[in-house]
Each structure stands twice: as structure tokens, then as C-alpha cells.
Design an enzyme around this catalytic site. Structure first.
Site, PDB file in Angstrom:
ATOM      1  N   LYS A 184      25.298  41.844  37.961  1.00 21.80           N
ATOM      2  CA  LYS A 184      25.885  43.213  37.395  1.00 21.80           C
ATOM      3  C   LYS A 184      25.077  43.845  36.516  1.00 21.80           C
ATOM      4  CE  LYS A 184      29.871  42.791  39.887  1.00 21.80           C
ATOM      5  NZ  LYS A 184      29.335  41.577  40.974  1.00 21.80           N
TER       6      LYS A 184
HETATM    7  C1  LIG Z   1      34.121  44.908  43.205  1.00 22.43           C
HETATM    8  C2  LIG Z   1      34.425  43.443  42.542  1.00 22.43           C
HETATM    9  N1  LIG Z   1      35.343  42.984  42.467  1.00 22.43           N
HETATM   10  C3  LIG Z   1      35.616  41.883  41.846  1.00 22.43           C
HETATM   11  C4  LIG Z   1      34.467  40.963  41.462  1.00 22.43           C
HETATM   12  C5  LIG Z   1      34.828  39.655  40.914  1.00 22.43           C
HETATM   13  O1  LIG Z   1      34.255  39.434  39.907  1.00 22.43           O
HETATM   14  P1  LIG Z   1      33.501  37.847  39.680  1.00 22.43           P
HETATM   15  O2  LIG Z   1      32.650  37.384  40.679  1.00 22.43           O
HETATM   16  O3  LIG Z   1      32.997  38.001  38.168  1.00 22.43           O
HETATM   17  O4  LIG Z   1      34.762  36.995  39.584  1.00 22.43           O
HETATM   18  C6  LIG Z   1      33.303  41.629  41.991  1.00 22.43           C
HETATM   19  C7  LIG Z   1      32.337  40.552  41.801  1.00 22.43           C
HETATM   20  O5  LIG Z   1      31.351  40.515  42.367  1.00 22.43           O
HETATM   21  C8  LIG Z   1      33.098  42.776  42.444  1.00 22.43           C
HETATM   22  O6  LIG Z   1      31.939  43.307  43.033  1.00 22.43           O
END
Ligand SMILES: Cc1ncc(COP(=O)(O)O)c(C=O)c1O
Length: 384
Positions: A184
Site C-alpha cells: 500500500k
Molecule cells: C480494496 C481492499 N480492501 C481491503 C483490503 C484488505 O486489507 P488488508 O490486506 O490490510 O487486510 C485490501 C488489501 O489488500 C484492499 O486492496
């Protein structure tokens, strides 16, 4: 695989190393003063009252649903063209995700018209996703929400630093959710954040992230309390201080790195328009300021995406797909049967989309190399 140009890369340096060392030397490793500083920095940066740090973006989405009161029997409208976590978070609560279509080939965000067609008396919320950091039409989303008395949760996993009408994404809905996963724009390896202006929701989020306990180990360490009650069925969604320590350094680099991403995106667009006018480049002239998290393109019909990605791979260039649509996953077959989604644009785009490398340390010359290979692919493809 040793990529010549990877899909993404992170900007970590001695400042992050020192921040981690400071935490280790402090001998306090879980939610404490560094996490509190992280929360304060994010709420100041976004101009929002509350920021609650959690273990990851998925936990943030899950807690957002719970804090709004979503549960079994409820429906939540969500795009299918997103990472599966967005819909999983709804299912964790026992509610049903209802998939809406995207807006167009230029705007891959959830379509307000599609949302309005899906609202029933069971609809409790809409989760909007700012695809690639490009803003959903938030004034319109909020109007739909208030007309139907439902809540908006923003999945702003791609959108830290993005703005619409001068207001940061993540702060438009009832609750905003961020991910700080390792690819990210701001990374802590794993990590997430919820933001809200609502005092009651913020209080609930703080309880739910740590077993519904009324005081934390940190409060007891500081001598502020010596016992606790458990007032909710909560979770262990805490973040630790080592991860939180990366965030402050990362936040100080965010605006500069987002600007670099925008410049690289512009270069891609200018070059692609010249050499490959049949490729669609989504979000051209999109309103607002984007964090430009990823660089999606849509191949013309008839071009074999597998061949294209394999060709790029043979040149050492990593590409990806955003996203295989959720409603087609095996684990979503049951909900498919319950609510048959008709998502023509999502189905079409998800077969033709390819994501090109984009990260702040990518060089303009590397963008030129990537586009040159796209041109080469076109030449070879046209010959066959
Ligand atoms: C659009 C979106 N929503 C939710 C997430 C979930 O985040 P995490 O991987 O920190 O749990 C991601 C991450 O990859 C994402 O790209």
C-alpha cells in the site's frame, strides 16, 4: 522470479529502521504510545475526530460493519470488482453482500444507479471502494444513503491521501477503513485504521478491537487502571508497536510519494495514448486528487490477456489483475444463488483488465521501457 521491473515496491530506509529499533529498545511491543501517536497523526492528517488502529484493513472493515450494527438478515451493497476482503467482512457478521456493477470502462468504481436498483428493506449499508485511489462519487453516495437511511462505509485501502473536493477520502462516509498492507501507499507490513467523526462508533470500535475490554494492558501499565470489565464480544484486532512505528515515517513520505505516483501515471497515459490508442486507460480526467495506488489498463477485445501478461513476464515485467470479481469465486457460489448478480460491466472489465507496475521509486525511463514492450507485443500480435 527475479523481475526486472516488479509490480510494486516500497520506500523503506534508515528512518524506518531507526523507528523499529526505538520500539525494541523501549521494551513495550504492543498497543502503546507509538500506536497512539499513529492514531493522532492520521486523525490530524485526515481532519477527522477519531482514528482507531487495528491489525489490518480486513479487521477494519469487519469492525466497521459491526459498529454500524450490521448482522444476520441484513444486506450490504458492495462492488464485486474489489479485493475479496471487502465482501468477506460483511459475511463475517452473518449479513449478505449484494454485488453492484461498476460505472463504466472509464470509471471502475461502484455505480450509483446499480446501487439504487439493489436497495431493499434489508439494506443496512453500502461499502464503497475507491478503486486505485480514485474517488467514488461521494456526494451522490451520501445522498443515496440519507434518502434510504443507510450507512456508507468507505473501503479506502487504496486511497490514503486521495481527495475529492478538497476533502480526504475515508472521511466522507460514516466510517472509513484503511489498509497498510505491504503493497500500500503507506505501509506497516500489516496494519489498518478506522476513522470516524461519530463518538459512539469510535467508542465501540475501541472496545471491539480488544475483546470488548474496558481497559487495555497499556492503561494498567500506566497505572490508570488495575482491572477491567468485558462489555462486548470483541476480538484481538490490535496492532503492535513495531508496525505502528513504521507508520509515522511512512506518513511523512506519503504526499511526496503520492505525487511521484501521479507523475508516473501521467507519463504512462501520455505514452499509451500515443502508441496504443485501442487500450482503455480508466479514470482519465477523473475528479479529485488520486493517491494513484495502481495503474490499471483495459485491453481491447480480442487481445488474449494471458498472452499479453506472459509476454510482459518474458521481458521481466510483472503485471497483475485487479480483480477477479468476487461473485465468481467458489466460496461465493452460495450467495450468488441467493442474489443472482447481473454485472455486465464488471464481467467484461475483469476479463480484460491488466495492472502495470507503479510505485514511487519506479523511474520514468522504466515506464518508457514498459510501454515500449506493450508496443512490441502489439506488433507481434498484429503479425500473427
Ligand atoms: C480494496 C481492499 N480492501 C481491503 C483490503 C484488505 O486489507 P488488508 O490486506 O490490510 O487486510 C485490501 C488489501 O489488500 C484492499 O486492496
Amino acid at each position: 522470479m527475479n523481475w526486472r521491473i516488479p509490480l510494486s515496491d516500497i520506500d523503506l530506509g534508515p528512518e524506518e529502521e531507526n523507528a523499529v529499533l526505538d520500539v525494541i529498545r523501549s521494551r513495550w511491543l504492543t498497543m502503546g504510545s507509538v500506536t497512539q501517536n499513529f492514531e493522532k497523526a492520521i486523525s490530524d492528517y485526515l481532519h477527522i475526530k477519531h482514528a482507531v488502529a487495528v491489525a489490518n484493513g480486513t479487521a477494519a472493515l469487519h469492525l466497521a460493519c459491526l459498529a454500524i450494527g450490521i448482522g444476520p438478515g441484513d444486506e450490504v451493497i458492495v462492488p464485486s470488482l474489489t479485493f475479496v476482503a471487502t465482501a468477506n467482512a460483511i459475511r463475517y457478521t452473518g449479513a449478505t453482500p449484494v454485488f453492484a456493477d461498476i460505472t463504466s470502462f472509464n470509471d471502475l468504481n461502484i455505480n450509483p444507479l446499480s446501487i439504487e436498483n439493489l436497495i431493499t428493506d434489508k439494506t443496512r449499508a453500502i461499502i464503497v471502494v475507491h478503486f486505485g485511489g480514485y474517488a467514488c462519487d461521494m456526494p451522490r453516495m451520501n445522498a443515496i444513503a440519507s434518502k434510504n437511511n443507510i450507512a456508507i462505509i468507505e473501503d479506502a485501502a487504496h486511497a490514503i491521501g486521495s481527495e475529492l473536493d478538497g476533502r480526504k477520502l475515508g472521511t466522507w462516509g460514516k466510517v472509513g477503513c484503511f489498509s497498510f498492507f505491504s503493497n500500500k501507499n503507506l505501509t506497516t507490513g500489516e496494519g489498518g485504521m478506522l476513522v470516524t467523526d461519530d463518538d459512539d462508533i469510535a467508542e465501540k470500535l475501541c472496545l471491539l478491537r480488544s475483546h470488548g475490554m474496558t481497559t487495555l494492558t497499556w492503561d494498567r501499565h500506566k497505572g490508570h487502571a488495575w482491572t477491567y470489565d468485558v462489555v462486548e464480544l470483541g476480538y484481538n484486532y490490535r496492532i503492535d508497536e513495531i508496525k505502528a512505528s513504521l507508520s509515522l515515517v511512512q506518513l511523512s513520505k506519503l504526499e511526496g510519494n503520492n505525487e511521484k505516483r501521479r507523475q508516473l501515471t501521467k507519463r504512462y497515459r501520455d505514452l499509451l495514448r500515443e502508441i496504443a490508442p485501442t487500450i482503455t486507460i480508466p479514470f482519465t480526467n477523473h475528479p479529485g486528487l488520486s493517491a494513484s495506488h495502481i495503474m490499471p489498463i483495459i485491453l481491447p477485445t480480442g487481445v488474449n490477456r494471458f498472452d499479453f501478461m506472459e509476454y510482459m513476464k518474458s521481458q521481466g515485467i510483472q503485471t497483475s489483475i485487479h480483480y477477479p470479481p468476487i461473485h465468481k469465486f467458489t466460496a461465493y457460489e452460495i450467495s450468488n444463488r441467493t442474489i443472482e448478480p447481473k454485472l455486465p460491466l464488471t464481467n467484461d472489465v475483469s476479463k480484460r483488465e491488466v495492472t502495470l507496475p507503479l510505485y514511487p521509486t519506479l523511474q520514468l525511463i522504466e515506464v518508457e521501457i514498459i510501454v515500449h514492450h506493450i508496443q512490441e507485443f502489439q506488433r507481434i500480435y498484429a503479425r500473427e
